[in-house]
Structures are given as structure tokens and as C-alpha cells.
Write a protein that holds these residues in place. Structure first.
Motif, PDB file in Angstrom:
ATOM      1  N   ARG A  84       0.752  -1.243   0.047  1.00 47.83           N
ATOM      2  CA  ARG A  84       0.582  -0.045  -0.385  1.00 47.83           C
ATOM      3  C   ARG A  84       1.138   0.949  -0.018  1.00 47.83           C
ATOM      4  NH1 ARG A  84      -4.385  -2.084   4.933  1.00 47.83           N
ATOM      5  NH2 ARG A  84      -5.143  -3.840   3.386  1.00 47.83           N
ATOM      6  N   PRO A  85       1.179   1.442  -1.224  1.00 49.95           N
ATOM      7  CA  PRO A  85       1.735   2.913  -0.748  1.00 49.95           C
ATOM      8  C   PRO A  85       0.677   4.082  -0.425  1.00 49.95           C
ATOM      9  CG  PRO A  85       1.696   1.995  -3.415  1.00 49.95           C
ATOM     10  CD  PRO A  85       1.053   0.940  -2.411  1.00 49.95           C
ATOM     11  N   ASP A  86       1.725   4.893   0.027  1.00 46.63           N
ATOM     12  CA  ASP A  86       1.437   6.433   0.676  1.00 46.63           C
ATOM     13  C   ASP A  86       1.364   7.339   0.232  1.00 46.63           C
ATOM     14  OD1 ASP A  86      -0.210   8.540   2.544  1.00 46.63           O
ATOM     15  OD2 ASP A  86       1.956   8.559   3.625  1.00 46.63           O
ATOM     16  N   TRP A  87       0.103   7.472  -1.514  1.00 47.24           N
ATOM     17  CA  TRP A  87       0.518   8.143  -2.429  1.00 47.24           C
ATOM     18  C   TRP A  87       0.028   9.033  -2.061  1.00 47.24           C
ATOM     19  CZ3 TRP A  87       1.225   6.254  -6.920  1.00 47.24           C
ATOM     20  CH2 TRP A  87       1.882   4.140  -6.573  1.00 47.24           C
ATOM     21  N   GLY A  88      -0.705   9.689  -0.896  1.00 49.78           N
ATOM     22  CA  GLY A  88      -0.715  11.770  -0.682  1.00 49.78           C
ATOM     23  C   GLY A  88       0.323  11.563  -0.183  1.00 49.78           C
ATOM     24  N   THR A  89       1.052  11.303   0.783  1.00 47.63           N
ATOM     25  CA  THR A  89       3.428  11.179   1.074  1.00 47.63           C
ATOM     26  C   THR A  89       3.722  11.366  -0.398  1.00 47.63           C
ATOM     27  OG1 THR A  89       2.595  10.922   3.617  1.00 47.63           O
ATOM     28  CG2 THR A  89       4.782  11.253   2.297  1.00 47.63           C
ATOM     29  N   LEU A  90       3.610  11.051  -1.605  1.00 44.58           N
ATOM     30  CA  LEU A  90       4.326  11.220  -2.033  1.00 44.58           C
ATOM     31  C   LEU A  90       4.010  12.489  -2.976  1.00 44.58           C
ATOM     32  CD1 LEU A  90       4.204   7.215  -3.438  1.00 44.58           C
ATOM     33  CD2 LEU A  90       6.305   9.069  -2.450  1.00 44.58           C
ATOM     34  N   LEU A  91       2.724  12.315  -3.177  1.00 39.13           N
ATOM     35  CA  LEU A  91       2.044  13.727  -4.451  1.00 39.13           C
ATOM     36  C   LEU A  91       2.660  14.785  -2.724  1.00 39.13           C
ATOM     37  CD1 LEU A  91       0.976  14.817  -6.142  1.00 39.13           C
ATOM     38  CD2 LEU A  91      -1.556  15.070  -4.538  1.00 39.13           C
ATOM     39  N   ILE A  92       3.132  14.943  -1.789  1.00 39.93           N
ATOM     40  CA  ILE A  92       3.280  15.755  -1.316  1.00 39.93           C
ATOM     41  C   ILE A  92       5.044  16.591  -1.422  1.00 39.93           C
ATOM     42  CG2 ILE A  92       3.969  17.319   0.971  1.00 39.93           C
ATOM     43  CD1 ILE A  92       0.599  15.932   2.116  1.00 39.93           C
ATOM     44  N   VAL A  93       5.666  14.863  -1.816  1.00 39.40           N
ATOM     45  CA  VAL A  93       7.151  15.306  -1.366  1.00 39.40           C
ATOM     46  C   VAL A  93       7.392  15.353  -2.747  1.00 39.40           C
ATOM     47  CG1 VAL A  93       9.596  13.877  -1.073  1.00 39.40           C
ATOM     48  CG2 VAL A  93       7.513  13.949   0.416  1.00 39.40           C
ATOM     49  N   GLY A  94       6.553  14.698  -4.355  1.00 40.81           N
ATOM     50  CA  GLY A  94       6.551  15.584  -5.540  1.00 40.81           C
ATOM     51  C   GLY A  94       6.265  16.481  -5.858  1.00 40.81           C
TER      52      GLY A  94
ATOM     53  N   ARG B  99       0.750  14.030   6.821  1.00 44.38           N
ATOM     54  CA  ARG B  99       0.561  13.298   6.606  1.00 44.38           C
ATOM     55  C   ARG B  99       2.630  11.929   7.165  1.00 44.38           C
ATOM     56  NH1 ARG B  99      -3.103  11.746   3.483  1.00 44.38           N
ATOM     57  NH2 ARG B  99      -2.133  10.000   2.417  1.00 44.38           N
ATOM     58  N   LEU B 100       3.260  12.956   7.560  1.00 46.30           N
ATOM     59  CA  LEU B 100       4.287  11.498   8.296  1.00 46.30           C
ATOM     60  C   LEU B 100       3.452  11.272   9.342  1.00 46.30           C
ATOM     61  CD1 LEU B 100       6.694  13.643   7.939  1.00 46.30           C
ATOM     62  CD2 LEU B 100       6.455  11.335   6.831  1.00 46.30           C
ATOM     63  N   PHE B 101       2.679  12.067  10.290  1.00 47.18           N
ATOM     64  CA  PHE B 101       2.007  11.759  11.401  1.00 47.18           C
ATOM     65  C   PHE B 101       1.033  10.675  11.601  1.00 47.18           C
ATOM     66  CE2 PHE B 101       3.966  15.531  13.973  1.00 47.18           C
ATOM     67  CZ  PHE B 101       4.324  14.853  14.899  1.00 47.18           C
TER      68      PHE B 101
ATOM     69  N   SER C 299       8.534   2.570   3.172  1.00 44.13           N
ATOM     70  CA  SER C 299       8.509   1.888   3.244  1.00 44.13           C
ATOM     71  C   SER C 299       8.045   0.786   3.778  1.00 44.13           C
ATOM     72  CB  SER C 299      10.046   1.196   2.952  1.00 44.13           C
ATOM     73  OG  SER C 299      10.166  -0.335   3.251  1.00 44.13           O
ATOM     74  N   ALA C 300       7.928   1.094   5.678  1.00 50.28           N
ATOM     75  CA  ALA C 300       7.910   0.807   6.722  1.00 50.28           C
ATOM     76  C   ALA C 300       6.342   0.904   6.281  1.00 50.28           C
ATOM     77  CB  ALA C 300       7.918   1.592   7.958  1.00 50.28           C
ATOM     78  N   TYR C 301       6.080   1.745   5.824  1.00 49.35           N
ATOM     79  CA  TYR C 301       3.660   2.109   5.481  1.00 49.35           C
ATOM     80  C   TYR C 301       3.524   0.893   4.773  1.00 49.35           C
ATOM     81  CZ  TYR C 301      -0.849   3.975   4.430  1.00 49.35           C
ATOM     82  OH  TYR C 301      -1.540   3.819   4.123  1.00 49.35           O
ATOM     83  N   ARG C 302       4.100   0.814   4.039  1.00 45.05           N
ATOM     84  CA  ARG C 302       4.071  -0.389   2.301  1.00 45.05           C
ATOM     85  C   ARG C 302       3.523  -1.893   3.462  1.00 45.05           C
ATOM     86  NH1 ARG C 302       7.771  -3.435  -1.383  1.00 45.05           N
ATOM     87  NH2 ARG C 302       6.041  -3.776  -2.730  1.00 45.05           N
ATOM     88  N   ASN C 303       4.674  -2.109   3.972  1.00 50.88           N
ATOM     89  CA  ASN C 303       4.661  -3.326   4.617  1.00 50.88           C
ATOM     90  C   ASN C 303       4.209  -3.302   6.037  1.00 50.88           C
ATOM     91  OD1 ASN C 303       6.947  -5.074   2.919  1.00 50.88           O
ATOM     92  ND2 ASN C 303       7.999  -2.685   2.672  1.00 50.88           N
TER      93      ASN C 303
END
Length: 483
Positions: free
Chosen positions: A90-100, A372-374, A440-444
Motif C-alpha cells: 500500500r503506497p502512501d500516495w498522499g505523502t508521495l504527492l506532497i514530496v513531489g 501525513r508523516l504523523f 517502506s514501513a507503511y507499505r509493509n
């Protein structure tokens, strides 16, 4: 103290279930995510063991109970398809979007800085192109760590921590210096904060000795950081937060109030000692009145620039600032007045050039990223994932807060980069790696299981040594018993 070890093997006895292995194999064939197979197998076998025990209590023969336990599970293909929908990365798309978005803002900012080299003493000509080389490296590091098995931090915490700390120590021999300070120490401190979470995780179930060990590791690390007071403070506070979280979650067999005192008293000493020894120096980090020229020059200059900034567009400096810069145009004077305008104080520079709207956009991005990180931290069911996620989150928060305090004229601290936004190729790569770790921790999260020990104490109270440890390893049971 003596211990005896028993290892019970299934080889010289009838298997627990006949047909259970084939059932589990068929279920796992339907699940496409290979990493989930081990967890699914353990869950199914444990459930079938419970079902078998229930049938035996009802008076069924062992062979019949085994067969019914398997039949009770349902069709293997159907169960496997249901588990396939549940156990997926499960990728965290929200965090990836903010980082992008942060990376896009960083690209625009760096390009803007490269066009405004002006007549300053540190021109930024060609400054944009080295970043284009670091950009794919940072993305590659994040992706690589994202697909890595993050549980390695929990399996080999001491080895990993020792290697990174040793590299930090060796770096003093050839790392570049700025104002007699080795710049590599800061980046190693960021990495070690996250690995420190693995150290705390490795001491679960111990008494005060576990807390003392974590504290000793932290003190040794602070000694390695040496004269970097800001780095030492950062690491000490972050480490104390991680230990406090572990104590609050009952990871140690201790009285919480005494354990917390054991953590925070040394941290308070580490923080107060430099402040007491160099009070005059720290005093002018916050105030400008009464300071000699140069002691609070940067802080005074930042406040003056911000006070003359506009909501939109370039600000207008007061006339006295032109007297010592007669040969420069008005638009280029700030590059001579503001040190580190293209790095440590890039946000101040951007506010003056573009207006306060730029600062508002950056603040919104930072707040969204922290939220998002919290959320990732709070969603962690794994203790290791929780500790690693918390370590990454507090390092991002520390960097962001110090950067904003400097660039908004609140204090004149030893500056930290703003993760993913402010210039700095090394900081960008390191922070992208940390982001890959928390993602990675969120994904697994759904497949990682912490190692569990069933401990029995003679008195069942704090401070007693456990008499027995039992660990279930598939069909094996490892028992370590006190003699």
C-alpha cells in the motif's frame, strides 16, 4: 545464572496436520505479493491449530479433528483470493504527492536562484545544473530503500548503528569544513536518529538495563558529534523522544516515572551545558540590541529584509543599505548583504524577491507533509515500523522548524535545510532516503510481525528475571528455561 534450551522438532512424530501444508500452499498460490506468504501461512496454521484443539475437546479423534480443522477453513482458492485483496503493498500516495510538489518547488527555487546571481560574493551561476544531477540520485535512493526490507533495521540494529557511527568518525579525516565545523556530521546524525529507533526496539522486554544501554549509545553518539552543538542537541532530543515513546508504550519492565527521569535528566544536562558555558553567544541568537557588530549581523539583516518585504513582488530596502553598496543596482544589493542567500537563507531571499505569498506556500507544504508523516506513525501496527516512522518524522520536523526559525528572523541558529525544498544536494539525497524508509514501513505494515516472547515471572512483578522464554517457529517450539 544457568539456562537450558529445548528444541522440539516434528521429525520423529506425526505432523500436526496432514493436508494443512497443501492447503496453505494452495492459498498462497492465489496471493501475488510474495512477502505476504510467510505471514499468511503462520496465521492459517495457527487458526487450524486452534480449530483442531476445539474439536479434540469435543471428543473427536485426532485424525478427524485435523481433517475438520482444514475443512473449517473453506475453499483454498476462495480464501486465497480474499487474502490477495487484503495483503497488497500500500503506497502512501498522499505523502508521495506532497514530496513531489516539494521537489517541483525546489526545482523552481533553484532555477530562480541561479538566475539571480547578481554581484554577490557567492554567485549562483551554474548552481541549477548540479542539482539536476542530484535529483535522479535522490529519487533512486528513495525508490531503492522503499522496496528494501526495512525490518533489517530491527534484525541487525547494533551492527548497522555501529557501522554508520564508525563512518561518521572516520569522516573527520577527509570531510570538508565550514567555519571549522565538519559538515558531514549533520547528515550522519539524521541517519543515526532513525537507526537509534532500531536500538530502542532491540531492548524491548528488558528492565532498567535496556534504558541505560540506549542512553549509553546516545551519549557515545553525542561525543562523536563533537563540537556541533546544534547536531548534538538535535540527536539528544530526538533520541529522548524515541525512548519516551517506548517507555509510554510499556516496552520496558520499569516504573515509568523513574525511567523517564533516567532519560530526560541527562538530556537536560547535555542541552544546558553549552548554553551555560557560552551564554553570551547564545544570547545574541535571539536578540540584536546591545550586540557588537557581527555578533547578530545575520539576525538583524534577516529581520530588516523581512520588514521591507511586500505581499507580492520585490521589497524595497531602506536607503542606508545603499551607502556601502554604491556600485550595485538596487535589485542586486541583497546578495551582498545577506550571507548564504542561496542556501541557508533561501526562503528569506525568496520572500524579499517574490513576496510573502512564497512563504505561505512553503509553510502550507511543510504542514501538509508533517500531518501525513504523523498519520503514517499512527497507522503503524508494528512496533518496529512505529519506531522507524517516528524517527524519520521527528528528523523532518527538526530540520523544518530550525530552517523556518532562521528564515523568519526568530533566531540565528546553525541552519538546517528544509527537507526536499531548500538547496543542498547532500541533504536532498539523505532526506529522500529517509522518506523511502518511512514509506517502506507503511507499505509493509500489513505483513510485518514483531518477534513475540511469552515470559513468565516467578512473582509476576517488575524487576524479576523471567523464568522461561517460549518462541514458536513454524512447527518448532524453542524453550529457554532458567535453572
Amino acid at each position: 545464572m544457568c539456562w537450558e534450551v529445548f528444541l522440539m522438532s516434528p521429525f520423529n512424530e506425526k505432523p500436526a496436520f496432514e493436508g494443512a501444508g497443501q492447503y496453505v500452499k494452495k492459498v498462497c498460490e492465489q496471493v501475488r505479493w510474495g512477502k505476504a506468504h510467510r505471514v499468511i501461512s503462520e496465521e492459517l496454521l495457527n487458526h487450524m491449530e486452534d480449530q483442531k484443539a476445539a474439536f479434540l475437546q469435543k471428543g473427536q479423534q485426532e485424525e478427524e479433528a485435523e481433517k475438520n480443522a482444514v475443512l473449517e477453513m473453506g475453499d483454498a482458492v476462495t480464501v486465497g483470493q480474499q487474502l490477495d485483496r487484503t495483503h497488497r503493498p500500500r503506497p502512501d500516495w498522499g505523502t508521495l504527492l506532497i514530496v513531489g510538489v516539494c521537489i517541483v518547488v525546489s526545482i523552481v527555487l533553484r532555477y530562480f536562484l541561479s538566475l539571480n546571481a547578481g554581484g554577490g560574493s557567492q554567485p549562483a551561476v551554474g548552481y541549477f545544473y548540479p542539482y539536476l544531477a542530484a535529483l535522479p540520485l535522490g529519487i533512486a535512493v528513495m525508490i531503492g530503500i522503499y522496496f528494501m526490507d526495512y525490518s533489517i533495521v530491527g534484525k541487525y540494529p547494533k551492527s548497522l548503528y555501529g557501522i554508520v557511527l564508525a563512518c561518521c568518525l572516520l569522516g573527520y579525516g577527509f570531510s570538508p569544513q565550514i567555519n571549522y565545523v565538519h559538515i558531514h556530521v549533520f547528515y550522519y546524525a539524521l541517519i543515526l536518529t532513525c537507526l537509534y529507533g532500531g536500538i530502542v526496539y532491540s531492548q524491548r522486554g528488558k528492565s532498567y538495563s535496556g534504558v541505560v544501554f540506549c542512553g549509553a549509545v546516545g551519549v557515545i553518539s553525542c561525543l562523536v558529534f563533537g563540537l556541533r552543538v546544534s547536531v548534538t542537541w538535535m540527536f539528544a532530543l530526538n533520541g529522548a523522544v524515541l525512548l519516551t515513546a517506548a517507555i509510554k508504550r510499556d516496552w520496558f519492565r520499569v516504573q515509568k516515572k523513574y525511567a523517564l527521569a533516567l532519560v530526560w535528566v541527562p538530556v537536560a544536562f547535555i542541552i544546558m551545558m553549552p548554553f551555560l558555558l557560552y551564554f553570551r553567544r547564545f544570547k545574541y541568537m535571539f536578540i540584536t540590541e546591545g550586540a557588537e557588530y557581527g555578533q547578530s549581523y545575520v539576525l538583524n539583516m534577516v529581520r530588516e529584509i523581512l520588514s521591507n518585504a511586500k505581499l507580492f513582488g520585490q521589497g524595497k530596502l531602506p536607503s542606508y543599505m545603499f551607502q556601502s553598496n554604491m556600485g550595485l543596482e538596487e535589485g542586486n544589493i541583497i546578495e551582498s548583504l545577506l550571507p548564504s542567500w542561496k542556501s541557508d537563507y533561501s526562503l528569506t531571499y525568496m520572500i524579499y524577491k517574490l513576496g510573502w505569498v512564497a512563504a505561505v506556500i512553503v509553510l502550507i507544504l511543510v504542514v501538509f507533509l508533517m500531518v501525513r508523516l504523523f498519520k503514517i506513525v499512527n497507522k503503524q501496527s508494528s512496533q518496529l515500523g512505529y519506531m522507524i516512522s517516528l524517527g524519520v518524522t521527528i528528523t523532518v520536523i527538526w530540520q523544518s522548524v530550525i530552517f523556518l526559525l532562521n528564515n523568519l528572523g526568530i533566531c540565528n541558529w546553525s541552519s538546517c535545510p528544509l527537507p526536499f525544498i531548500s538547496p543542498g544536494n547532500s541533504s536532498f539525497v539523505v532526506n529522500m532516503g529517509l522518506m523511502g524508509l518511512i514509506l517502506s514501513a507503511y507499505r509493509n505494515n500489513s505483513i510485518f510481525r514483531d518477534r513475540k516472547f511469552s515470559m513468565k515471572s516467578a512473582a509476576g512483578s517488575f524487576g524479576e528475571d523471567p523464568e522461561q522464554h517460549c518462541v514458536n517457529l513454524w512447527k518448532w517450539q524453542l524453550t529457554i528455561r532458567k535453572l
